[in-house]
Every structure is written in C-alpha cells, then in structure tokens.
Enzyme design. Structure first.
Site, short mmCIF file in Angstrom:
data_model
loop_
_atom_site.label_atom_id
_atom_site.label_comp_id
_atom_site.label_asym_id
_atom_site.label_seq_id
_atom_site.Cartn_x
_atom_site.Cartn_y
_atom_site.Cartn_z
N GLU A 176 0.82 -1.21 0.00
CA GLU A 176 0.00 0.00 0.00
C GLU A 176 0.86 1.26 0.00
OE1 GLU A 176 0.66 1.71 2.89
OE2 GLU A 176 1.69 -0.07 3.66
N GLY A 181 6.13 -0.17 4.85
CA GLY A 181 4.93 -0.39 4.06
C GLY A 181 5.29 -0.88 2.67
N GLU A 182 4.42 -0.65 1.71
CA GLU A 182 4.61 -1.01 0.30
C GLU A 182 4.56 -2.52 0.05
OE1 GLU A 182 8.26 0.65 -1.20
OE2 GLU A 182 7.83 2.65 -0.46
N GLY A 183 4.49 -3.33 1.10
CA GLY A 183 4.61 -4.77 0.96
C GLY A 183 6.03 -5.26 1.19
#
Length: 349
Positions: free
Chosen positions: A171, A314-316
């Site tokens: 995300e 974040g971001e995976g």
C-alpha cells in the site's frame, strides 16, 4: 455480496502429509521452528505435501486520504502520486525486492490527488481524487467502498491467471496509518492511545493531535459500525485499504495464499477476517511492525509473524522480505533427505 461467498476449504490431507514429512527429515523434530509451521500451513493452502513458493505476485495499491488534509502526516499528499511514478520506474524499495525475486508486479492507483496523468506500469481506477475527511462524514460512500473492494478482487484474479502461488498486497497513501488506527479501533473496540504510532515520522505535537483525531473518529462511528466491518471500512478506511481487504477475501475464495505485512496490512487482514472468518486460513504473517498498535492487531488475528526487524516502511516490503524465508523453507522441505533416505537412525529406532 461476492465477498461473503465461501472460502476454499484447506486440504487437511496435504497439511498432515507435510507435517509427517517434516518429522521424517534428518533433523530434530521442530528444529526449524516457524519455517516448519509455514510449510505445513502452505501445504494445506495449496493442497500439496511439498508446497511451492516460486511465482510471487505483488500488487501495490495507492490512494489518497481526506484526513491527510487535517495535518496528521509529516508528508504532503503529492508524495502518493510521486511514489506511484517511483513504483512504475522501479526505484522504490518494493520494486527492487520484486526484481530480486522475479515477482510479477502490479501497481494500481485507486484514487490519488492531482491532474489526469498516464504512466506506463500504473493501472488507474480512480474512484475519486481522495476519500472524504472522516471527521466530517464517512470516508467513502457505499458505492465507492464496493468499487474499491472490487479492485482487490480483480488483482487477485489476475494473479491466479498468471500462475502466482503466493500473493502480497502492498500500500501507499499519505494518511493511511491514521485511517488504519481508526479502523483498528472500530474493529477491536479499543481507544486511539493503544493503537496510534508515529506513521511517517511525525513530531510529538503532531502525534498528540493525530491521536485526538483518531479518538474523535472512533467515538463518531463506533455505535453505527458495531459488528459491521464493511461499514467500519467505509467510514474511516481508504480506497487502497478497501482494495487490500477485497484482495484478501478473493484470495481465500480462490485458494491463493497471501503474506500479510505490517500494521496497515494486518488491519486490512483483520477487517477481511471479520467479514468472512474462514479467510484467516489463507494468511501467513511476515513481521512484527515497529508501528505502535501492530501487536494488538496481530493478537486479534492469533498471528505469529516470522520476523521482527523493526520494519515500518509499508509497500509490501516486510511481506516480501519474509517471502525469502518461506521460499527457502519450501526448498528445504522438498529436498532435504528423510532419515530413511539418508540411512540415518531416527531417535525412535
């Protein structure tokens, strides 16, 4: 609603077979710890005694939050669109990780602030430029929330079509730790103080204000959202968060294992489990996020993450880091010799 349809049953025969194989490998029982647990869980999800972690699929969902206009983040909303470019051109951390593992990458703009644009590598759904400020009213309309859930469904179906055996949802969205803390508060019936962290690195004054904003939101929506996780998501969530919830739900229906990352991912996972409880069976958990409140969410999910590295990007990225451990665990599980094959005496012999 499609997301209430049954989750694919776990294959208990494969899971039991993987457990039995682990106990026959040339090592003390349980010596590989959570690597063994991950393999046996994955075996049940995939229906194979020797599961695989070969083709990873990573989708990064992005969206802007109206609550960011209230001054709860250290960064302006323009960063969301700028990071979309960074994802598409391969400069972001998750982009580097994806290349390293040969993952199939997908980047989806669910709705970001800015003029119309076209960038190769970014799929645009653009539900709206941003959600509404949830202090004024629900973040999303019912229709917008359903559209966002459908985006996640679409991504997972695409992953299955392309032969993915593990899925990760990442995300990006300025203000989404605020939205996630508010959503966690509604789902867990907890106050803001127990769930609010520094997010992008705000100062103490902003942190106090952010906590007050989240507490206001929890108090505003907790009665109407009681026992209604979709309405809670609609009230304080983001487009990218709803897309992640939809992705997790569809993955469970299609039998695609997912790795859940840090705080925002875990909150979205909790929301998905509250909507359709059986989906929990298709979740592996990567790491304990440094974001405050993460442990309460993990406890609610009865989750035991593989790693604790102080991550909060974040971001995976946390989930992708753990993918390497899961991939290695699968290789060891398949290729390691059993006591019988190696001619080594087991302790029972």
């Amino acid at each position: 609603m499609w997301y209430l349809n049954p989750i694919k049953p776990i294959n208990q025969t494969a899971r039991n077979g993987a457990y039995d194989r682990q106990n026959q490998l040339t090592k003390p029982t349980g010596a590989l710890g959570q690597m063994e647990e991950a393999v046996t869980q994955l075996a049940g999800m995939q229906g194979k005694v020797c599961p695989t972690a070969k083709q990873l699929y990573i989708c990064t969902f992005a969206g802007d939050h109206g609550i960011a206009n209230a001054g709860v983040s250290a960064y302006p909303q323009a960063v969301t669109r700028q990071m979309l470019y960074n994802f598409a051109t391969g400069g972001a951390c998750i982009s580097v990780m994806a290349r390293h593992y040969g993952a199939i990458s997908q980047v989806i703009d669910c709705g970001s602030v800015g003029e119309p644009y076209a960038v190769d590598g970014v799929e645009q759904f653009h539900i709206a430029p941003q959600t509404q400020n949830f202090l004024d009213g629900p973040a999303m309309s019912a229709e917008q929330c359903q559209k966002a859930l459908e985006i996640g469904k679409y991504s997972v179906e695409k992953a299955v079509e392309q032969g993915a055996d593990i899925y990760i949802a990442g995300e990006m969205g300025i203000g989404n730790t605020t939205a996630s803390s508010a959503l966690a508060g509604l789902l867990l019936d907890e106050n803001a103080q127990s769930l609010t962290g520094l997010g992008t690195g705000i100062d103490e004054k902003t942190f106090v204000y952010k906590t007050q904003v989240i507490e206001q939101a929890i108090n505003k929506y907790k009665e109407i959202c009681q026992n209604n996780p979709v309405l809670a998501l609609q009230s304080v969530g983001g487009f990218e968060m709803a897309a992640m919830v939809g992705a997790y739900l569809r993955a469970g229906q299609l039998g695609l294992p997912v790795i859940i990352g840090g705080f925002i991912s875990a909150v979205c996972a909790l929301c998905a489990v509250r909507i359709n409880p059986d989906v929990r069976q298709y979740m592996l958990f990567s790491h304990t996020s440094a974001e405050y409140g993460n442990q309460k969410v993990l406890n609610a999910l009865n989750a035991k993450p593989l790693l604790d590295l102080g991550l909060r990007l974040g971001e995976g990225t946390g989930a992708t880091t753990a993918f390497g451990v899961i991939q290695l665990a699968c290789v060891v599980h398949e290729q390691m010799a059993t006591f019988g094959e190696a001619g080594v005496s087991n302790r029972d012999e």
